[in-house]
Design a protein around this motif. Sequence first.
Motif, PDB file in Angstrom:
ATOM      1  N   VAL A  95       0.848  -1.189   0.000  1.00 40.48           N
ATOM      2  CA  VAL A  95       0.000   0.000   0.000  1.00 40.48           C
ATOM      3  C   VAL A  95       0.889   1.247   0.000  1.00 40.48           C
ATOM      4  O   VAL A  95       1.729   1.417   0.883  1.00 40.48           O
ATOM      5  CB  VAL A  95      -0.945   0.038   1.213  1.00 40.48           C
ATOM      6  CG1 VAL A  95      -1.745   1.339   1.231  1.00 40.48           C
ATOM      7  CG2 VAL A  95      -1.888  -1.156   1.194  1.00 40.48           C
ATOM      8  N   HIS A  96       0.700   2.086  -0.987  1.00 41.54           N
ATOM      9  CA  HIS A  96       1.490   3.307  -1.123  1.00 41.54           C
ATOM     10  C   HIS A  96       0.573   4.502  -0.884  1.00 41.54           C
ATOM     11  O   HIS A  96      -0.293   4.799  -1.706  1.00 41.54           O
ATOM     12  CB  HIS A  96       2.126   3.384  -2.515  1.00 41.54           C
ATOM     13  CG  HIS A  96       2.948   2.193  -2.860  1.00 41.54           C
ATOM     14  ND1 HIS A  96       4.305   2.121  -2.634  1.00 41.54           N
ATOM     15  CD2 HIS A  96       2.587   0.991  -3.389  1.00 41.54           C
ATOM     16  CE1 HIS A  96       4.758   0.936  -3.023  1.00 41.54           C
ATOM     17  NE2 HIS A  96       3.737   0.232  -3.481  1.00 41.54           N
ATOM     18  N   LEU A  97       0.737   5.171   0.253  1.00 44.93           N
ATOM     19  CA  LEU A  97      -0.094   6.319   0.597  1.00 44.93           C
ATOM     20  C   LEU A  97       0.495   7.588  -0.014  1.00 44.93           C
ATOM     21  O   LEU A  97       1.697   7.852   0.132  1.00 44.93           O
ATOM     22  CB  LEU A  97      -0.190   6.474   2.110  1.00 44.93           C
ATOM     23  CG  LEU A  97      -0.727   5.271   2.890  1.00 44.93           C
ATOM     24  CD1 LEU A  97      -0.788   5.598   4.385  1.00 44.93           C
ATOM     25  CD2 LEU A  97      -2.094   4.843   2.385  1.00 44.93           C
ATOM     26  N   ILE A  98      -0.341   8.361  -0.698  1.00 45.41           N
ATOM     27  CA  ILE A  98       0.105   9.612  -1.289  1.00 45.41           C
ATOM     28  C   ILE A  98      -0.881  10.715  -0.941  1.00 45.41           C
ATOM     29  O   ILE A  98      -2.024  10.455  -0.553  1.00 45.41           O
ATOM     30  CB  ILE A  98       0.248   9.514  -2.824  1.00 45.41           C
ATOM     31  CG1 ILE A  98      -1.097   9.187  -3.483  1.00 45.41           C
ATOM     32  CG2 ILE A  98       1.311   8.484  -3.203  1.00 45.41           C
ATOM     33  CD1 ILE A  98      -1.067   9.243  -5.000  1.00 45.41           C
ATOM     34  N   GLU A  99      -0.447  11.960  -1.074  1.00 45.72           N
ATOM     35  CA  GLU A  99      -1.323  13.104  -0.861  1.00 45.72           C
ATOM     36  C   GLU A  99      -2.280  13.237  -2.046  1.00 45.72           C
ATOM     37  O   GLU A  99      -2.031  12.703  -3.128  1.00 45.72           O
ATOM     38  CB  GLU A  99      -0.489  14.381  -0.729  1.00 45.72           C
ATOM     39  CG  GLU A  99       0.408  14.410   0.490  1.00 45.72           C
ATOM     40  CD  GLU A  99      -0.388  14.425   1.785  1.00 45.72           C
ATOM     41  OE1 GLU A  99      -1.415  15.147   1.847  1.00 45.72           O
ATOM     42  OE2 GLU A  99       0.002  13.708   2.723  1.00 45.72           O
ATOM     43  N   PRO A 100      -3.400  13.953  -1.875  1.00 47.64           N
ATOM     44  CA  PRO A 100      -4.267  14.241  -3.022  1.00 47.64           C
ATOM     45  C   PRO A 100      -3.465  14.915  -4.132  1.00 47.64           C
ATOM     46  O   PRO A 100      -2.605  15.755  -3.863  1.00 47.64           O
ATOM     47  CB  PRO A 100      -5.316  15.194  -2.436  1.00 47.64           C
ATOM     48  CG  PRO A 100      -5.330  14.886  -0.982  1.00 47.64           C
ATOM     49  CD  PRO A 100      -3.919  14.532  -0.617  1.00 47.64           C
ATOM     50  N   GLN A 101      -3.724  14.523  -5.348  1.00 46.87           N
ATOM     51  CA  GLN A 101      -2.967  15.011  -6.494  1.00 46.87           C
ATOM     52  C   GLN A 101      -3.790  15.989  -7.322  1.00 46.87           C
ATOM     53  O   GLN A 101      -5.014  15.975  -7.296  1.00 46.87           O
ATOM     54  CB  GLN A 101      -2.564  13.831  -7.389  1.00 46.87           C
ATOM     55  CG  GLN A 101      -1.756  12.763  -6.680  1.00 46.87           C
ATOM     56  CD  GLN A 101      -0.396  13.252  -6.239  1.00 46.87           C
ATOM     57  OE1 GLN A 101       0.405  13.696  -7.064  1.00 46.87           O
ATOM     58  NE2 GLN A 101      -0.132  13.193  -4.940  1.00 46.87           N
ATOM     59  N   GLY A 102      -3.110  16.827  -8.081  1.00 41.65           N
ATOM     60  CA  GLY A 102      -3.781  17.599  -9.104  1.00 41.65           C
ATOM     61  C   GLY A 102      -4.331  16.657 -10.161  1.00 41.65           C
ATOM     62  O   GLY A 102      -3.957  15.477 -10.233  1.00 41.65           O
TER      63      GLY A 102
END
Length: 366
Positions: free
Chosen positions: A261-268
Amino acid sequence: MPVRVDLIAAARPNFMKVAPLFHVLSQQDWCTVRLVHTGQHYDANMSDSFFRDFSLPTPDIHLEIGSGSHAEQTGRVMIAYEQVLQEQPADWTIVVGDVNSTFACAMAAVKLGIRVAHLEAGLRSRDRTMPEEINRLATDAIVDLLWTPSSDADDNLLAEGVARDKIDFVGNIMLDSFELVRERIAGAGTQDKLGLSLSRYGIVTLHRPSNVDDPSTLRSLVEQLVDVSERLPLVFAVHPRTRARLEAAGLLETLEHTPGVHLIEPQGYIDFMNLVTGASLAITDSGGIQEETTYLGIPCLTLRRNTERPITLTEGTNRLLSPTELSAAVDAVLAEGLNADRPRPQLWDGQAAGRIADSLRKHALA
């Protein structure tokens, strides 16, 4: 004198939808366009990046409403937009989608005798526990012109007693937005920018209260995401609200320590759609991604009991499921594979903005 048109941008899903229409209307000689940002989404990741991605100018007016309860947001937008219209009137106000600002701006304009058009009208989930459904129903009941994205939306409006001459089936402008920046999406290299090296993965977005507010439901979802990640790596774009709920339930650390699982911030939009276009499937409870995955032929698992976009079920790649069904549904999708060549719904062709401009001109100059 040119027709004065206000185009309302309110929240993250709205920005990408107003962009193609703004660019088309800005080229017309019969109207002038004023871009109004209500500020309902005030986080830079969730608003400003969308203006950059779609080459939108700085808004002519920024109401700077911010967060708050549904009533607080709706009331503040109505008050602020009414003041704008009293000082600088418009001939038409265009509202988009189903957020609080959609109804608030429509109501403020209608009460001042200004004509209002609703882009993405007629969508219905039949679930009045969803605030968006209330906004859709209320907005469609008071506006002058209703632009629908699919034929089932026309049927909904006619069944509710809306006059046929107020309804224009224009198609899905969300796909105009995609096509507007398709080359940039293809070249974004988002995986590399995020330090991901995945050849096959699923994309995940979750934010609805029904999925993230109840700790037991959220725990079940996390357990299944962890299980799925053993067979298919997952890229999880974590909405700020969801992150807060995960932290409160003591589940964020579980995901952070799960290798798949790779958690990322909300993206454009461009970066996010680069991830979507490369995904084997999407897991979501959002609305727009149901349309984009149908357009692209990518399986979409929507963790909801209903959808206001049923055409994505009948003519698309979307399927609804409960949180407890997720793991089994992923296995079924992986066994079936992609079906990118299936026909798209009618008028989902990337040309909706031109049809909308023609419709507005016809009604505004009549």
